[in-house]
Design a protein around this motif. Structure first.
Motif, short mmCIF file in Angstrom:
data_model
loop_
_atom_site.label_atom_id
_atom_site.label_comp_id
_atom_site.label_asym_id
_atom_site.label_seq_id
_atom_site.Cartn_x
_atom_site.Cartn_y
_atom_site.Cartn_z
N ASN A 34 1.05 -1.59 0.75
CA ASN A 34 0.32 -0.22 -0.11
C ASN A 34 1.35 1.18 0.21
O ASN A 34 0.59 2.14 -0.72
N ASP A 35 1.65 0.94 0.68
CA ASP A 35 2.86 2.36 0.99
C ASP A 35 3.64 2.76 -0.47
O ASP A 35 4.06 3.33 -0.90
N LEU A 36 4.11 1.70 -1.61
CA LEU A 36 4.98 1.88 -2.35
C LEU A 36 3.56 2.21 -3.83
O LEU A 36 3.96 2.60 -4.34
N ALA A 37 2.18 1.56 -3.41
CA ALA A 37 1.61 2.15 -4.54
C ALA A 37 1.19 3.35 -4.07
O ALA A 37 1.17 4.62 -4.80
N ARG A 38 1.05 3.94 -3.20
CA ARG A 38 1.21 5.49 -2.69
C ARG A 38 2.31 6.13 -3.55
O ARG A 38 2.33 7.51 -4.33
N ILE A 39 3.52 5.90 -3.43
CA ILE A 39 4.77 6.77 -4.10
C ILE A 39 4.24 6.56 -5.40
O ILE A 39 4.94 7.10 -6.46
N ASN A 62 15.88 10.61 2.82
CA ASN A 62 15.85 9.85 4.20
C ASN A 62 14.34 9.85 4.73
O ASN A 62 14.02 8.47 5.35
N MET A 63 14.27 10.41 5.29
CA MET A 63 12.15 11.15 6.42
C MET A 63 11.75 9.80 5.16
O MET A 63 11.02 8.62 5.75
N LEU A 64 11.16 10.02 4.16
CA LEU A 64 10.27 8.19 3.05
C LEU A 64 11.13 7.40 3.42
O LEU A 64 10.16 6.94 3.67
N TRP A 65 12.20 6.71 3.59
CA TRP A 65 13.10 5.76 3.74
C TRP A 65 12.44 5.06 5.22
O TRP A 65 11.98 4.02 5.06
N GLU A 66 12.80 6.37 5.74
CA GLU A 66 12.62 5.98 7.64
C GLU A 66 11.97 5.73 7.54
O GLU A 66 10.81 4.93 8.41
N THR A 67 9.98 6.19 7.43
CA THR A 67 8.52 6.42 7.58
C THR A 67 8.47 5.41 6.80
O THR A 67 7.67 3.80 7.29
N LEU A 68 8.80 4.45 5.81
CA LEU A 68 8.92 3.65 4.58
C LEU A 68 9.10 2.05 5.97
O LEU A 68 8.53 0.98 6.65
N GLU A 69 10.13 1.95 6.53
CA GLU A 69 11.13 0.87 7.62
C GLU A 69 10.01 1.12 8.84
O GLU A 69 9.52 0.12 9.19
N TRP A 70 9.92 2.18 9.44
CA TRP A 70 8.53 1.72 10.87
C TRP A 70 7.17 1.86 9.92
O TRP A 70 6.83 0.66 11.66
N ARG A 71 6.65 2.15 9.17
CA ARG A 71 5.61 1.52 8.70
C ARG A 71 5.46 -0.04 8.73
O ARG A 71 4.24 -0.40 9.45
N LYS A 72 6.45 -0.15 7.75
CA LYS A 72 6.25 -1.76 7.90
C LYS A 72 6.54 -2.57 9.38
O LYS A 72 6.16 -3.26 9.28
N LYS A 73 7.35 -2.08 9.96
CA LYS A 73 7.68 -2.75 11.41
C LYS A 73 6.82 -2.56 12.40
O LYS A 73 6.23 -3.46 13.11
N PHE A 74 5.69 -1.57 12.61
CA PHE A 74 5.01 -0.94 13.23
C PHE A 74 4.08 -1.44 13.02
O PHE A 74 2.48 -1.68 13.46
N GLY A 75 3.77 -1.68 11.94
CA GLY A 75 2.50 -2.31 10.78
C GLY A 75 0.93 -1.42 10.60
O GLY A 75 0.36 -2.04 10.95
#
Length: 497
Positions: A34-39, A62-75
């Motif tokens: 879903n996040d990749l689709a938004r991009i 940098n912020m985009l990448w860190e956000t995607l990592e956090w979103r995946k980990k947090f669910g």
């Protein structure tokens, strides 16, 4: 605030895709789809990262990448009412209601309902992210205003760790999402705490903090959009309304977020409006596909202290149909099965049970919606049925609305505790009463603790008063002694002469 240009957005997308291909060999190891689709399929989210960093594409990446990592980990993409602590959502300490003068939704933190350390902090984080995700989907990422209602709060309500987490979400994972931070009627005793909070914010965010009271709130929030407890005109009382994340793309409306309209429709669990091609075919209509029994009211009865209701739906048509049952209060009821398929003449009984912890009375305000549509395969899997109902645009849907009937076998004792009038297991009835009494006892203990704190403050005031009085008397006595001493010396001198 500067707006990201199309060239900057295209550059950010290109840089991300290059880093993505270099880092991940397969999509299975990557971020949430879903996040990749938004991009890949839109510009607005990427533009927010660029605006958040004032046009610096490198920092935005940098912020985009860190956000995607956090979103995946947090669910974050999988968060919903089914996997957060519902009691934290329904207690009214955090919710959304109305908008500021810029048209941004108010995300309200009712400080007096929050006590530091009394909630599981990890679960509390999930509830905050639940609301952030919900707010993003309701307005497609438009700014929100964080409203701290500090009226009647004290040091016990001030949770610096929780506040720091809120700020970190805006700073690190939800770019360009904050409009204002409104601090309503903050007690002076918390001034030092907010000086610390300001130090956590970047300079441009500090400028967004506005301290307001009943007289000055209208500078940022119209009286019609302000609650009565803030001196406004909205007499709203918080009631949690569920929201279906999987099927929301536009501006969703619910009764927690008054937009000044006159929408009086009932909202079911998905929070969305039904499509215009839905046909209303009630049981009185001989052309109705479904036969509903009972046709209008689900009556609840007791079973050893628990409340259960049921309805039977029958496929009257010569086609295969899929059915779905929704409720305005999914946190209150367990519905099994909630969806499925029926062939010609087939029927199914839907069982509805009241979840533990909810009051027995007041069920007549809750509603159920039974829907059906024609399908080709009676043996569809659960996931296929769910996907079908999420993407039902263009399909002809029949709907039947039912309400809950108040249980007929309830009485109330003098203390207002509901007791079941059945011949069932007496011990279960007794347990229900004991549970109610325990809740009253817990409330009494909380009141006693509050009284104890007041008594301690009164005692400290009394000690302070006594101490000041003793010091005053001591000083007065010394002064009188000095005066007497001076007078005696004078008399002695006169006598010698």
């Amino acid at each position: 605030m500067s707006q990201a240009t199309q060239a900057q957005i295209d550059e950010l997308r290109s840089l991300f895709q290059a880093k993505f291909e270099e880092t991940y060999s397969s999509k299975e190891d990557a971020f949430h789809p879903n996040d990749l689709a938004r991009i890949n399929n839109g510009d607005s989210w990427l533009g927010r990262f660029i605006d958040h960093h004032d046009g610096n594409v490198s920092e935005a990446l940098n912020m985009l990448w860190e956000t995607l990592e956090w979103r995946k980990k947090f669910g974050t993409n999988d968060i919903s009412e089914s996997n957060v602590r519902m009691e934290y959502l329904i207690d009214g300490s955090i919710f959304t209601r109305n908008r500021d003068k810029d048209g941004c939704r108010l995300f309200i933190f009712k400080s007096k309902k929050h006590y530091k350390g009394q909630k599981d902090f990890d679960e509390l984080k999930r509830c905050v992210v639940y609301w952030f995700e919900r707010l993003e989907k309701m307005d497609n990422g438009k700014h929100i205003t964080l409203f701290f209602d500090m009226a009647d709060t004290g040091l016990s309500n001030m949770d610096m760790e929780f506040t720091k987490y809120l700020i970190s979400l805006f700073k690190q994972y939800y770019p360009n999402f904050l409009n204002y931070i409104l601090i309503f009627e903050m007690p002076w005793v918390l001034n030092a705490a907010f000086k610390i909070i300001k130090s956590w914010l970047p300079e441009k965010a500090v400028e967004k903090i506005k301290f307001v009271n009943k007289k000055t709130l209208s500078t940022y929030v119209e009286p019609e959009q302000a609650l009565k407890c803030w001196g406004g005109l909205d007499d709203y009382t918080f009631t949690f309304v569920p929201f279906e994340f999987e099927n929301t793309t536009g501006d969703m409306k619910d009764s927690n977020s008054n937009d000044g309209g006159n929408n009086k429709k009932v909202h079911f669990a998905d929070g969305s409006q039904l499509s215009n091609n839905i046909s209303e075919k009630y049981e009185a209509n001989p052309n109705a596909i479904l036969l509903i029994n009972p046709p209008e009211v689900i009556t609840f009865s007791s079973d050893g202290g628990d409340l259960h209701g049921s309805l039977t739906i029958t496929n009257k048509s010569k086609q295969i149909i899929s059915y779905k049952v929704k409720t305005t209060s999914p946190e209150k009821f367990r519905v099994r099965p909630s969806s499925g398929c029926l062939s010609e003449g087939e029927n199914v009984t839907i069982n509805v049970a009241l979840q533990p912890g909810f009051q027995l009375g007041g069920l007549s305000r809750d509603k159920f919606l039974v829907m059906c549509m024609n399908v080709d395969n009676v043996n569809m899997s659960v996931s296929d049925i769910n996907e079908l109902w999420k993407n039902n645009a263009g399909k002809q849907i029949e709907q039947h609305r039912l309400r809950c009937g108040e249980p007929q076998n309830l009485t109330a004792n003098r203390n207002g505790i509901s007791i079941l009038n059945t011949s069932g297991d007496v011990s279960k009835q007794l347990n229900s009463v004991i549970s109610s009494v325990q809740k009253l006892h817990n409330s009494q203990e909380h009141l006693q603790r509050s009284i104890k704190r007041i008594e301690i403050l009164q005692l400290l005031n009394l000690i302070l008063f006594i101490t000041i009085s003793v010091i005053f008397l001591y000083m007065l006595q010394n002064e009188l002694s000095l005066e007497r001493g001076g007078g005696g010396a004078s008399s002695s001198m006169c006598y010698r002469e």
